[in-house]
Design a protein around this motif. Structure first.
Motif, PDB file in Angstrom:
ATOM      1  N   UNK A  15      75.986  67.160  63.263  1.00 22.14           N
ATOM      2  CA  UNK A  15      75.205  68.614  64.111  1.00 22.14           C
ATOM      3  C   UNK A  15      75.332  69.794  63.439  1.00 22.14           C
ATOM      4  N   UNK A  16      76.259  69.668  62.592  1.00 26.33           N
ATOM      5  CA  UNK A  16      76.035  72.122  62.483  1.00 26.33           C
ATOM      6  C   UNK A  16      76.299  71.971  60.751  1.00 26.33           C
ATOM      7  N   UNK A  17      76.356  70.512  60.340  1.00 25.74           N
ATOM      8  CA  UNK A  17      75.214  71.207  58.442  1.00 25.74           C
ATOM      9  C   UNK A  17      73.984  70.862  59.082  1.00 25.74           C
ATOM     10  N   UNK A  18      73.266  69.791  59.803  1.00 26.36           N
ATOM     11  CA  UNK A  18      72.409  70.079  60.614  1.00 26.36           C
ATOM     12  C   UNK A  18      71.419  71.368  60.939  1.00 26.36           C
ATOM     13  N   UNK A  19      72.177  71.185  61.173  1.00 29.66           N
ATOM     14  CA  UNK A  19      71.902  72.974  61.789  1.00 29.66           C
ATOM     15  C   UNK A  19      71.449  74.059  60.786  1.00 29.66           C
ATOM     16  N   UNK A  20      72.878  74.625  60.668  1.00 26.87           N
ATOM     17  CA  UNK A  20      73.137  75.861  59.256  1.00 26.87           C
ATOM     18  C   UNK A  20      72.067  74.837  58.091  1.00 26.87           C
ATOM     19  N   UNK A  21      71.720  74.422  57.934  1.00 25.20           N
ATOM     20  CA  UNK A  21      71.275  74.287  56.266  1.00 25.20           C
ATOM     21  C   UNK A  21      69.382  73.904  56.588  1.00 25.20           C
ATOM     22  N   UNK A  22      69.085  73.147  57.900  1.00 19.64           N
ATOM     23  CA  UNK A  22      68.399  73.171  58.904  1.00 19.64           C
ATOM     24  C   UNK A  22      67.439  71.911  58.324  1.00 19.64           C
ATOM     25  N   UNK A  23      68.722  70.977  58.055  1.00 13.57           N
ATOM     26  CA  UNK A  23      68.072  70.114  57.485  1.00 13.57           C
ATOM     27  C   UNK A  23      67.147  69.210  57.521  1.00 13.57           C
ATOM     28  N   UNK A  24      65.914  68.687  56.471  1.00  8.92           N
ATOM     29  CA  UNK A  24      65.418  68.181  56.497  1.00  8.92           C
ATOM     30  C   UNK A  24      64.973  67.241  57.242  1.00  8.92           C
ATOM     31  N   UNK A  25      63.625  66.471  57.957  1.00  8.48           N
ATOM     32  CA  UNK A  25      64.280  65.525  59.226  1.00  8.48           C
ATOM     33  C   UNK A  25      63.159  63.970  58.164  1.00  8.48           C
ATOM     34  N   UNK A  26      64.082  63.101  58.388  1.00 10.45           N
ATOM     35  CA  UNK A  26      63.495  62.370  57.331  1.00 10.45           C
ATOM     36  C   UNK A  26      62.800  61.433  57.352  1.00 10.45           C
ATOM     37  N   UNK A  27      63.312  61.282  58.968  1.00 10.29           N
ATOM     38  CA  UNK A  27      62.291  60.253  59.591  1.00 10.29           C
ATOM     39  C   UNK A  27      62.268  60.090  60.763  1.00 10.29           C
ATOM     40  N   UNK A  28      60.404  60.133  61.942  1.00  7.71           N
ATOM     41  CA  UNK A  28      60.935  60.930  63.292  1.00  7.71           C
ATOM     42  C   UNK A  28      60.304  59.099  63.872  1.00  7.71           C
ATOM     43  N   UNK A  29      61.057  59.209  64.822  1.00  2.93           N
ATOM     44  CA  UNK A  29      60.434  57.900  65.339  1.00  2.93           C
ATOM     45  C   UNK A  29      60.133  58.846  67.122  1.00  2.93           C
ATOM     46  N   UNK A  30      59.107  57.625  67.128  1.00  2.25           N
ATOM     47  CA  UNK A  30      58.612  57.328  68.474  1.00  2.25           C
ATOM     48  C   UNK A  30      58.424  56.618  69.512  1.00  2.25           C
ATOM     49  N   UNK A  31      58.541  56.352  70.544  1.00  5.38           N
ATOM     50  CA  UNK A  31      59.111  54.704  71.215  1.00  5.38           C
ATOM     51  C   UNK A  31      58.961  53.606  70.324  1.00  5.38           C
ATOM     52  N   UNK A  32      60.158  53.664  69.348  1.00  2.31           N
ATOM     53  CA  UNK A  32      59.915  52.679  68.362  1.00  2.31           C
ATOM     54  C   UNK A  32      58.984  52.417  67.375  1.00  2.31           C
ATOM     55  N   UNK A  33      58.322  53.347  67.182  1.00  5.64           N
ATOM     56  CA  UNK A  33      57.050  53.505  65.902  1.00  5.64           C
ATOM     57  C   UNK A  33      56.955  55.535  65.490  1.00  5.64           C
ATOM     58  N   UNK A  34      57.462  54.623  63.554  1.00  7.98           N
ATOM     59  CA  UNK A  34      57.541  55.867  63.123  1.00  7.98           C
ATOM     60  C   UNK A  34      56.398  56.237  63.418  1.00  7.98           C
ATOM     61  N   UNK A  35      56.293  58.497  63.261  1.00  5.06           N
ATOM     62  CA  UNK A  35      55.111  59.127  62.944  1.00  5.06           C
ATOM     63  C   UNK A  35      55.373  60.433  62.425  1.00  5.06           C
ATOM     64  N   UNK A  36      56.943  60.799  61.402  1.00  4.79           N
ATOM     65  CA  UNK A  36      56.839  61.136  60.397  1.00  4.79           C
ATOM     66  C   UNK A  36      58.049  60.691  59.494  1.00  4.79           C
ATOM     67  N   UNK A  37      57.391  60.796  58.378  1.00  8.65           N
ATOM     68  CA  UNK A  37      58.646  60.079  57.222  1.00  8.65           C
ATOM     69  C   UNK A  37      58.630  61.610  55.904  1.00  8.65           C
ATOM     70  N   UNK A  38      60.019  61.946  55.153  1.00 10.76           N
ATOM     71  CA  UNK A  38      59.176  62.741  54.138  1.00 10.76           C
ATOM     72  C   UNK A  38      60.085  61.382  53.020  1.00 10.76           C
ATOM     73  N   UNK A  39      59.622  62.019  51.844  1.00  9.21           N
ATOM     74  CA  UNK A  39      59.315  60.958  50.747  1.00  9.21           C
ATOM     75  C   UNK A  39      59.481  61.980  49.239  1.00  9.21           C
ATOM     76  N   UNK A  40      60.106  62.346  48.321  1.00  9.08           N
ATOM     77  CA  UNK A  40      60.642  62.190  47.317  1.00  9.08           C
ATOM     78  C   UNK A  40      59.996  64.533  47.555  1.00  9.08           C
ATOM     79  N   UNK A  41      60.603  64.655  49.043  1.00  2.00           N
ATOM     80  CA  UNK A  41      60.040  66.358  48.703  1.00  2.00           C
ATOM     81  C   UNK A  41      58.589  66.490  49.874  1.00  2.00           C
TER      82      UNK A  41
END
Length: 336
Positions: A291-317
């Motif tokens: 969590x520290x490094x996620x905050x420090x670097x404002x880390x990219x969100x690779x995957x966002x899942x809502x109610x078991x269903x992917x709604x965001x994904x990151x691929x090759x930037x």
């Protein structure tokens, strides 16, 4: 005048930015002033329908004109609530006198009570140490035993209150379970602008409110406008700003900052957070080891899942969000 269709077009890009950063519930405000009719409300309600099941949009009715000097403005706010606006808002400190501001507070508390809606006014968003409508709000909630979620947004005047009064107000807020939302970047941009040196930092007393057991959340307020031209709808930008601006930079503050932006925000929005039995299966996967490094670097969100269903994904930037069952790439650029 913006038409509903135009409002949906203008706001969809920002909802996609929120999605890209892992946000699936947004609370926003709409001007309910009678001069607009109900078109601004209609536009945001249509936006809710477009993003149903992907992003929940909670709409706060915000009367930018006086509620005391014109019955038309109270009627316009009621029309917005009848149409489906979720939360009662207000701006008592914009009224011409303290007496009018007190009447403004009583009016919005009446509406929250009669409509059984949460209450989230912009309140005491000022450098004025005599702007003290949050105390009036808390007192009205207490006297009426108001049974709804009540939030005081901004409360920047508290940074200028005498310590004795600030301490009394903290007790009043804690006793009545009233939450506070700080909006770090916009509060810093607006407050203290007229100060000579030294200049006030301009945000509320976050550390003291937390110490009193008050739920403090972190908002963004404006986005890509004159008050916050560099906004990108990433909550971590606001968290990092608050960490430095609010002197919350020790190792021990990292869990507190995450709690504010996740658990506290969820509580204010009436949501359950965390991967626990009975909660919805929603989570955000950060490209960071902790969590520290996620905050420090404002880390990219690779995957966002809502109610078991992917709604965001990151691929090759490239970030993709799923709306209307279709994936589309997100463009973060804006015209200047």
């Amino acid at each position: 005048m913006l038409e509903p269709k135009s409002i949906v077009e203008r706001t969809s890009s920002q909802l996609n930015w929120f999605l890209a950063h892992g946000v699936t519930t947004v609370r926003t405000h709409v001007d309910t002033s009678s001069r607009h009719g109900n078109k601004l409300v209609e536009g945001l309600l249509e936006l809710c329908r477009v993003y149903e099941g992907v992003v929940d949009v909670q709409i706060v009715g915000l009367p930018l004109d006086s509620l005391v000097r014109s019955n038309a403005e109270v009627e316009a706010l009621c029309n917005a609530l009848d149409a489906g606006v979720d939360v009662v808002g207000g701006i008592p400190h914009k009224e011409a006198t303290r007496e009018d501001g007190v009447e403004h507070v009583k009016t919005i508390v009446d509406l929250a009570d009669s409509y059984d809606r949460p209450l989230d006014p912009h309140i005491d968003e000022s450098d004025d140490s005599y702007s003290r409508f949050t105390g009036v709000l808390a007192s009205e909630v207490e006297k009426r035993s108001l049974d709804t979620q009540v939030t005081a947004s901004h409360l920047t005047a508290m940074h200028t209150y005498p310590n004795a009064y600030a301490d009394k107000l903290r007790g009043l807020l804690a006793r009545n379970d009233i939450s506070v939302i700080t909006n770090p970047t916009t509060n810093a941009e607006l407050q203290g602008r007229r100060d000579d040196y030294p200049r006030r930092r301009g945000h509320t007393r976050v550390d003291e409110l937390l110490e009193a057991g008050i739920t403090v959340g972190i908002g963004q307020d404006n986005m890509v406008d004159k008050y916050h031209p560099y906004g990108d709808c990433d909550p971590l930008g606001e968290v990092l700003f608050l960490a430095h601006f609010g002197h919350l930079t020790s190792w021990y503050d990292v869990p507190t900052l995450w709690e504010m932006v996740i658990e506290n925000n969820a509580s204010i929005l009436g949501l359950n957070s965390g991967l626990k039995p009975g909660n919805e299966g929603s989570f955000v996967l950060f490209d960071a080891p902790d969590s520290y490094n996620a905050l420090r670097t404002r880390a990219p969100r690779r995957l966002v899942v809502r109610e078991g269903r992917p709604v965001t994904r990151r691929e090759l930037g490239t970030v993709y969000v799923r709306t209307n069952e279709q994936w589309e790439s997100v463009d973060f650029a804006v015209s200047v």
